[in-house]
Design an enzyme around this catalytic site. Sequence first.
Site, mmCIF file in Angstrom:
data_model
loop_
_atom_site.group_PDB
_atom_site.id
_atom_site.type_symbol
_atom_site.label_atom_id
_atom_site.label_comp_id
_atom_site.label_asym_id
_atom_site.label_seq_id
_atom_site.Cartn_x
_atom_site.Cartn_y
_atom_site.Cartn_z
ATOM 1 N N ARG A 1 -9.885 14.156 12.323
ATOM 2 C CA ARG A 1 -9.794 15.080 11.489
ATOM 3 C C ARG A 1 -11.022 15.897 11.212
ATOM 4 O O ARG A 1 -12.384 15.505 11.559
ATOM 5 C CB ARG A 1 -9.490 14.649 10.183
ATOM 6 N N HIS B 1 -8.307 6.234 0.186
ATOM 7 C CA HIS B 1 -9.039 5.132 0.594
ATOM 8 C C HIS B 1 -9.441 4.529 -0.826
ATOM 9 O O HIS B 1 -10.389 3.734 -0.972
ATOM 10 C CB HIS B 1 -10.401 5.441 1.126
ATOM 11 N N ARG C 1 0.743 -1.189 -0.104
ATOM 12 C CA ARG C 1 -0.102 0.104 0.112
ATOM 13 C C ARG C 1 0.818 1.240 0.064
ATOM 14 O O ARG C 1 1.936 1.510 0.778
ATOM 15 C CB ARG C 1 -0.934 -0.014 1.230
#
Length: 405
Positions: free
Chosen positions: A242, A181, A92
């Site tokens: 966030r 994502h 990733r």
Amino acid sequence: MSKIMSVNAGSSSLKFQLLEMTKSKEEVITEGQFEKIGLPDPNFKIKFNGKKEEHVVPQVKDHADAVAILLDALVSMKIVKDLKEIKGVGHRVLHCGEKYNDSVIMDDTSIAVVESVCDLGPLHNPANLIGIRAFMKALPGVVNVGVFDTSFHLTMPDEAYMYAVPYEWYEKYSVRKYGFHGTSHKYISLEAAKMLGKKSEDVRLITCHIGNGASCAAVKYGKVVDTSMGLTPLDGLVMGTRSGTIDPAVIQFICKHENLTVEEVTDILNKKSGFKGFTGNSDARAVREMKEQGNYRADLILRMQEKKICDYIGSYYVYMGGADAIIFTAGIGENSCETRENVCNRISEALGVKIDNELNAKCVRGVGGIISTPDSKIKVLVIPTNEELMIARDVIRVGKVELED
């Protein structure tokens, strides 16, 4: 047998999953993580045959040490007979800028490309590259594939990804919306099409990855046309720590009144806002418990998140000219019946969305399915995400790994 390793390397961590892949089977063999790499008291957790083991390792000075310990454990624990069984490693990687709209084989050229956009992902990209280099050294000759959080979103049209700022900022610094994502949004959009009995290029989907980090995407006929996160993962929805979208002038205002730097305020918006900023806790389960105990702030921040999810669903519905399904995934999306119910109730009158409360209640702890009623104008799905599996599939596809029957 072909085994594929999925890896997510952080600055001081290394998460991994080893999968057995054949033409007819996709099975997780083992998974775990290293924490505190390069720090005092590093530890190594691994799960195999239903058992979790935790080892305090005396010294893990860098990711190369972690990889060596992991590969040794795979053999000593008889998870693999020989490391040659590992046919590929997928990594990733946070950011590829505008360079790659698909996963790529990692070599000197692609590594240099990822390094060239490290200013767009300064915390994650360097750590991701450390993991890639460590596995390339430890398993010479084994294909390594980079799977980017941003690449799935690069199909957005310019009207969706550009910011109305001086155009030179884009030309000089690549300032634009990227979205994140992507691996999760891609996985659930493909799975949703299967669940609907259609091809991905025949459906319009609104995908909602709602976890501690959260984002929505509009996937029209297999391609992303808009998403909620921006240049960084700070933009968009209310999240665990966030803030999500705010007036950017807030930063200057708080800098002036609190005598803080831009960096300090941005750090607060990333790490001390959202659920945590309102309640002191970033865990959605704890926040919902606080709400049920009558905590006003907990109730308010949950409603703020739900309202924002609805904002994106509504705008994406209009932008795509309709939607065949809305999909919920990730920690909150997969497990919070209340969040799904509240969001769907908010959009019910406008979009004709109806959910079956009994079906909704069943979709927790890894159980997915259709939770809308037969007469709902838009189907509502819960699909557990599986980024590690998506990464492994990309290793096979991009790395051209041949599978046995």
